[in-house]
Design a protein around this motif. Structure first.
Motif, PDB file in Angstrom:
ATOM      1  N   THR A  33       0.785  -1.219   0.000  1.00 40.45           N
ATOM      2  CA  THR A  33       0.000   0.000   0.000  1.00 40.45           C
ATOM      3  C   THR A  33       0.820   1.272   0.000  1.00 40.45           C
ATOM      4  OG1 THR A  33      -0.241  -0.107   2.407  1.00 40.45           O
ATOM      5  CG2 THR A  33      -2.000  -1.071   1.070  1.00 40.45           C
ATOM      6  N   PRO A  34       2.038   1.375   0.606  1.00 38.08           N
ATOM      7  CA  PRO A  34       2.756   2.645   0.573  1.00 38.08           C
ATOM      8  C   PRO A  34       3.056   3.140  -0.822  1.00 38.08           C
ATOM      9  CG  PRO A  34       3.686   1.228   2.254  1.00 38.08           C
ATOM     10  CD  PRO A  34       2.729   0.396   1.454  1.00 38.08           C
ATOM     11  N   GLY A  35       3.119   2.258  -1.818  1.00 39.79           N
ATOM     12  CA  GLY A  35       3.419   2.704  -3.158  1.00 39.79           C
ATOM     13  C   GLY A  35       2.197   3.159  -3.942  1.00 39.79           C
ATOM     14  N   SER A  36       1.029   3.054  -3.357  1.00 38.06           N
ATOM     15  CA  SER A  36      -0.183   3.425  -4.064  1.00 38.06           C
ATOM     16  C   SER A  36      -0.226   4.916  -4.324  1.00 38.06           C
ATOM     17  CB  SER A  36      -1.420   3.025  -3.245  1.00 38.06           C
ATOM     18  OG  SER A  36      -2.575   3.625  -3.763  1.00 38.06           O
ATOM     19  N   GLU A  37      -0.644   5.282  -5.527  1.00 37.44           N
ATOM     20  CA  GLU A  37      -0.747   6.691  -5.877  1.00 37.44           C
ATOM     21  C   GLU A  37      -1.744   7.424  -4.993  1.00 37.44           C
ATOM     22  OE1 GLU A  37      -1.866   7.301  -9.919  1.00 37.44           O
ATOM     23  OE2 GLU A  37      -1.305   9.408  -9.921  1.00 37.44           O
ATOM     24  N   ASP A  38      -2.750   6.711  -4.498  1.00 38.33           N
ATOM     25  CA  ASP A  38      -3.819   7.325  -3.725  1.00 38.33           C
ATOM     26  C   ASP A  38      -3.836   6.882  -2.262  1.00 38.33           C
ATOM     27  OD1 ASP A  38      -5.805   6.937  -6.632  1.00 38.33           O
ATOM     28  OD2 ASP A  38      -4.938   8.815  -5.911  1.00 38.33           O
ATOM     29  N   LEU A  39      -2.736   6.351  -1.771  1.00 38.08           N
ATOM     30  CA  LEU A  39      -2.724   5.868  -0.394  1.00 38.08           C
ATOM     31  C   LEU A  39      -3.052   6.974   0.588  1.00 38.08           C
ATOM     32  CD1 LEU A  39      -2.205   3.764   1.789  1.00 38.08           C
ATOM     33  CD2 LEU A  39       0.226   4.323   1.664  1.00 38.08           C
ATOM     34  N   SER A  62      -0.796  15.151  -4.588  1.00 43.38           N
ATOM     35  CA  SER A  62      -1.516  14.118  -5.318  1.00 43.38           C
ATOM     36  C   SER A  62      -0.939  13.856  -6.703  1.00 43.38           C
ATOM     37  CB  SER A  62      -2.995  14.490  -5.440  1.00 43.38           C
ATOM     38  OG  SER A  62      -3.162  15.715  -6.138  1.00 43.38           O
ATOM     39  N   ASP A  63      -0.008  14.716  -7.152  1.00 41.14           N
ATOM     40  CA  ASP A  63       0.630  14.507  -8.459  1.00 41.14           C
ATOM     41  C   ASP A  63       1.991  13.840  -8.342  1.00 41.14           C
ATOM     42  OD1 ASP A  63       2.082  16.568  -7.295  1.00 41.14           O
ATOM     43  OD2 ASP A  63       2.316  17.678  -9.164  1.00 41.14           O
ATOM     44  N   HIS A  64       2.305  13.248  -7.197  1.00 44.56           N
ATOM     45  CA  HIS A  64       3.660  12.751  -6.946  1.00 44.56           C
ATOM     46  C   HIS A  64       4.099  11.670  -7.930  1.00 44.56           C
ATOM     47  CE1 HIS A  64       2.478   8.859  -5.099  1.00 44.56           C
ATOM     48  NE2 HIS A  64       1.399   9.518  -4.729  1.00 44.56           N
ATOM     49  N   ALA A  65       3.153  10.955  -8.510  1.00 43.39           N
ATOM     50  CA  ALA A  65       3.517   9.866  -9.427  1.00 43.39           C
ATOM     51  C   ALA A  65       3.822  10.363 -10.830  1.00 43.39           C
ATOM     52  CB  ALA A  65       2.389   8.833  -9.481  1.00 43.39           C
ATOM     53  N   SER A  66       3.485  11.628 -11.130  1.00 43.41           N
ATOM     54  CA  SER A  66       3.657  12.102 -12.502  1.00 43.41           C
ATOM     55  C   SER A  66       4.390  13.434 -12.617  1.00 43.41           C
ATOM     56  CB  SER A  66       2.279  12.252 -13.166  1.00 43.41           C
ATOM     57  OG  SER A  66       1.467  13.154 -12.427  1.00 43.41           O
ATOM     58  N   ALA A  74       7.214  15.444  -2.708  1.00 39.43           N
ATOM     59  CA  ALA A  74       7.822  14.255  -2.103  1.00 39.43           C
ATOM     60  C   ALA A  74       7.034  13.708  -0.921  1.00 39.43           C
ATOM     61  CB  ALA A  74       9.248  14.569  -1.652  1.00 39.43           C
ATOM     62  N   GLN A  75       6.152  14.522  -0.326  1.00 36.37           N
ATOM     63  CA  GLN A  75       5.465  14.089   0.882  1.00 36.37           C
ATOM     64  C   GLN A  75       3.980  14.377   0.805  1.00 36.37           C
ATOM     65  OE1 GLN A  75       7.222  16.145   4.209  1.00 36.37           O
ATOM     66  NE2 GLN A  75       9.078  14.873   4.216  1.00 36.37           N
ATOM     67  N   SER A  76       3.203  13.572   1.491  1.00 40.46           N
ATOM     68  CA  SER A  76       1.813  13.884   1.813  1.00 40.46           C
ATOM     69  C   SER A  76       1.667  13.766   3.321  1.00 40.46           C
ATOM     70  CB  SER A  76       0.836  12.937   1.111  1.00 40.46           C
ATOM     71  OG  SER A  76       0.814  13.193  -0.289  1.00 40.46           O
ATOM     72  N   ILE A  77       0.918  14.683   3.915  1.00 34.82           N
ATOM     73  CA  ILE A  77       0.829  14.785   5.368  1.00 34.82           C
ATOM     74  C   ILE A  77      -0.621  14.635   5.797  1.00 34.82           C
ATOM     75  CG2 ILE A  77       1.200  16.294   7.359  1.00 34.82           C
ATOM     76  CD1 ILE A  77       3.388  17.683   5.519  1.00 34.82           C
ATOM     77  N   LEU A  78      -0.865  13.730   6.726  1.00 42.66           N
ATOM     78  CA  LEU A  78      -2.174  13.542   7.339  1.00 42.66           C
ATOM     79  C   LEU A  78      -2.056  13.995   8.789  1.00 42.66           C
ATOM     80  CD1 LEU A  78      -1.526  11.157   5.180  1.00 42.66           C
ATOM     81  CD2 LEU A  78      -3.596  10.096   6.112  1.00 42.66           C
ATOM     82  N   ALA A  79      -2.778  15.027   9.181  1.00 40.96           N
ATOM     83  CA  ALA A  79      -2.631  15.603  10.521  1.00 40.96           C
ATOM     84  C   ALA A  79      -3.979  15.640  11.230  1.00 40.96           C
ATOM     85  CB  ALA A  79      -2.043  17.006  10.430  1.00 40.96           C
ATOM     86  N   PHE A  80      -3.949  15.364  12.533  1.00 42.80           N
ATOM     87  CA  PHE A  80      -5.157  15.350  13.358  1.00 42.80           C
ATOM     88  C   PHE A  80      -4.865  16.019  14.696  1.00 42.80           C
ATOM     89  CE2 PHE A  80      -5.377  11.860  10.429  1.00 42.80           C
ATOM     90  CZ  PHE A  80      -6.696  11.821  10.009  1.00 42.80           C
ATOM     91  N   HIS A 197       6.273   9.408   2.731  1.00 42.74           N
ATOM     92  CA  HIS A 197       7.443   9.777   1.937  1.00 42.74           C
ATOM     93  C   HIS A 197       7.338   9.035   0.601  1.00 42.74           C
ATOM     94  CE1 HIS A 197       9.421  11.791   5.341  1.00 42.74           C
ATOM     95  NE2 HIS A 197       8.915  10.822   6.082  1.00 42.74           N
ATOM     96  N   HIS A 198       6.911   9.715  -0.422  1.00 42.53           N
ATOM     97  CA  HIS A 198       6.594   9.051  -1.678  1.00 42.53           C
ATOM     98  C   HIS A 198       7.794   8.392  -2.365  1.00 42.53           C
ATOM     99  CE1 HIS A 198       2.475  10.309  -1.433  1.00 42.53           C
ATOM    100  NE2 HIS A 198       2.815  11.584  -1.379  1.00 42.53           N
ATOM    101  N   PRO A 199       8.966   9.032  -2.403  1.00 47.48           N
ATOM    102  CA  PRO A 199      10.087   8.383  -3.094  1.00 47.48           C
ATOM    103  C   PRO A 199      10.459   7.023  -2.515  1.00 47.48           C
ATOM    104  CG  PRO A 199      10.565  10.708  -2.744  1.00 47.48           C
ATOM    105  CD  PRO A 199       9.328  10.401  -1.958  1.00 47.48           C
ATOM    106  N   SER A 200      10.387   6.901  -1.176  1.00 42.98           N
ATOM    107  CA  SER A 200      10.768   5.641  -0.537  1.00 42.98           C
ATOM    108  C   SER A 200       9.575   4.744  -0.256  1.00 42.98           C
ATOM    109  CB  SER A 200      11.496   5.920   0.787  1.00 42.98           C
ATOM    110  OG  SER A 200      10.623   6.562   1.710  1.00 42.98           O
ATOM    111  N   GLY A 201       8.353   5.302  -0.336  1.00 41.71           N
ATOM    112  CA  GLY A 201       7.172   4.518  -0.022  1.00 41.71           C
ATOM    113  C   GLY A 201       7.021   4.234   1.457  1.00 41.71           C
ATOM    114  N   GLN A 202       7.652   5.046   2.321  1.00 45.13           N
ATOM    115  CA  GLN A 202       7.588   4.806   3.759  1.00 45.13           C
ATOM    116  C   GLN A 202       6.522   5.676   4.421  1.00 45.13           C
ATOM    117  OE1 GLN A 202      11.614   5.481   5.177  1.00 45.13           O
ATOM    118  NE2 GLN A 202      11.947   3.282   5.273  1.00 45.13           N
ATOM    119  N   LEU A 203       5.976   5.139   5.509  1.00 46.95           N
ATOM    120  CA  LEU A 203       5.078   5.886   6.375  1.00 46.95           C
ATOM    121  C   LEU A 203       5.838   6.254   7.645  1.00 46.95           C
ATOM    122  CD1 LEU A 203       1.830   3.711   6.270  1.00 46.95           C
ATOM    123  CD2 LEU A 203       2.499   5.561   4.751  1.00 46.95           C
TER     124      LEU A 203
END
Length: 555
Positions: A33-39, A62-66, A74-80, A197-203
């Protein structure tokens, strides 16, 4: 480092060694799942369902794959924000209100003054910064290089255009705020976050230390959310609008200004330019509506997120954002960076002026991109705003560090070509980073030039307030980094669950040689990206257009 900072780092390391290692080894339901474009979107949706009352934000590249600018996306952030350290801050007409689990306090204080006092250092429940914590923490080994912003808990939210009063441009009390938040700015303290972290696929998980017995439950909650994702997230993308037409609909759709009123405002703006009071005036209007449910079974609490996912599906961008703070939801697919500040003190702004649709054929697409790159009017507008940004950043720049990295470069997105410039600088150690942002606010690409006199003209010409639209949104990280996007291509929702009001800001840059009729048509074209996603069309004065608008590549 404070005790809270130590707990933060240890908890993060524990997650990386236990969860990420299993992901890398392909163990468990999270595998792949970390490699998913929409994870980011799927995980945020799952966590939001588990935390429905918590202030939350998805800051999604959301354009990280293209993208051809991978470092920017390089990053997407989910904050609560939840638990004992939770807090929200709002600002209205000179009054800042802080709400925590134990108290509510109000203070007459400029917003940027509050931000200067509370951005850096240890996050406390009273919102104050200890006097011995005045400098950003040193980067941990996993963080990005010193000229790239990196997220490390802090404040997340939006700053509305009307904060311009703190730049010296008064806001008239009569400015209409129909369908807009009462607040002029709204932030929440991010107590828990996931960074993809999109390049590495890590959470990467981040959370604040707490005395609560369930303080360390964040990894468990994230595991639970991950387990709810579909085995192949790539196939779980947002359905096309026609597949969801029954879910959402717009009712009572209105244009704030009639065609004739907007044309008169354009002509008045041109008279101001001819008189030498401005070079370029970014005039705006708005469309308002009620966001209703097409089916009686549609849940009202998820309308904002559903609207966002549908907009995101049509227009991937580096600064796609969804923010939920109180009753206000902001759904944006912005491609424009207002200002970033790295932990090491690098400033970067990427103003946009100039747009063309993507072509229907490769040859037409190349022609449109070339026309954008060479058109004298578009280049003149872009250079003018780039010069304004250079002036804004020079106020605090280390002498000799101000650079124009790109001038009038064409960037291509799924639906548009855009003309973008990049200006960077460095700030000296000890400089107030809140003051750097204040002195560049609001975005020059949404005002015109010169900024102060042009904002005063706009205050006279525009028939209502802008609210979050043409302000900025993003994060102020506790390590001193920040990344803020201009709120364009943005729908704002307010009101109770049974009657969600939608505000869509629209506009364009007016110059001496602008054609008023074409400028009005551009406003309608820019509305299509949002309205067409909901099966709606621009509301002409006196009724709907004779023909429905089709999805447009314009912003």
């Amino acid at each position: 480092m404070t005790a809270a900072g130590q707990a933060f780092s240890v908890a993060e390391a524990q997650f990386r060694s236990s969860i990420l290692k299993r992901h890398d080894q392909g163990d468990g339901v999270e595998s792949g799942t970390p490699g998913s474009e929409d994870l980011a979107l799927h995980l945020f949706t799952a966590l939001s369902a588990l935390l429905p009352e918590a202030p939350a934000a998805l800051l999604d590249s959301s354009d990280h794959a293209s993208t051809d600018q991978p470092s920017r996306s390089a990053q997407s952030i989910l904050a609560f924000s939840f638990g004992e350290h939770a807090g929200t801050v709002s600002h209205t007409a000179g009054v800042t209100t802080l709400v925590t689990p134990g108290a509510t306090s109000q203070r007459e204080q400029p917003f940027f003054s509050w931000l200067e006092q509370n951005w850096l250092g240890e996050q406390r429940t009273d919102g104050k910064r200890p006097v011995d914590r005045r400098t950003p923490e040193r980067p941990e080994s996993h963080e990005d290089p010193s000229d790239t912003p990196s997220f490390r808990l802090g404040w997340v939210g939006w700053l509305g255009y009307e904060l311009k009063r703190e730049a010296g441009s008064p806001v008239e009390p009569a400015s209409a705020r129909e369908s807009l938040p009462t607040e002029e700015a709204s932030l929440f303290r991010a107590t828990h976050a996931v960074v993809l972290h999109h390049p590495s696929g890590q959470l990467e998980l981040q959370w604040l230390e707490s005395a609560s017995p369930d303080a360390a439950a964040w990894p468990k909650l994230v595991r639970q959310a991950l387990s709810q994702l579909r085995p192949e997230p790539e196939t779980a993308s947002v359905a096309e609008p026609e597949q969801n037409e029954h879910r959402l609909r717009l009712e009572d759709l209105k244009s704030r200004d009639s065609r004739s009123a907007y044309l008169e405002a354009i002509e008045a703006a041109q008279r101001e330019i001819t008189a030498g009071n401005s070079y370029e005036i970014c005039l705006t209007t708005a469309v308002t509506a009620t966001l209703g449910a097409g089916s009686p079974n549609t849940e009202t609490v998820g309308r904002g997120l559903e609207l966002f996912t549908r907009l995101r599906a049509q227009n991937r961008a580096p600064f796609t954002q969804f923010l939920r703070i109180g009753e206000t939801e902001v759904a944006s697919t912005s491609p424009e960076r207002f200002l970033s500040i790295s932990q090491g003190g690098t400033l970067r702004s990427e103003p946009i002026k100039g747009t063309r649709p993507r072509g229907r054929t490769p040859a037409e697409d190349r022609r449109l991109a070339e026309d954008l790159a060479t058109h004298p009017k578009d280049r003149a507008e872009n250079v003018m705003i780039a010069d304004l940004v250079r002036n804004d950043l020079s106020i605090h720049a280390v002498p000799g560090s101000l650079r124009t990295e790109r001038l009038c470069a064409v960037e291509s997105y799924p639906t548009v070509h855009q003309l973008v410039s990049t200006i960077s600088a460095r700030v000296p150690a000890g400089t107030s980073r809140a003051r750097v942002i204040a002195d560049a606010f609001p975005p020059g690409s949404m005002t015109g030039a010169p900024k102060i006199s042009t904002m005063d003209i706009l205050e006279r010409l525009e028939s209502g307030a802008r609210g979050p639209y043409s302000g900025v949104a993003g994060y102020f990280s506790s390590n001193g980094a920040a990344d803020l996007a201009v709120l364009i291509r943005t729908a704002v929702l307010t009101g109770g669950a049974e009657s969600r009001r939608l505000h869509l800001g629209l506009g364009g840059a007016i110059t001496a040689d602008s054609d008023p009729e074409k400028e009005w048509e551009e406003v309608k074209v820019k509305s299509r990206g949002v309205l067409a996603a909901l099966g709606a069309q621009f509301p002409e004065s006196g009724g709907a257009e004779e023909q429905a608008l089709q999805p447009s590549p314009a912003s």
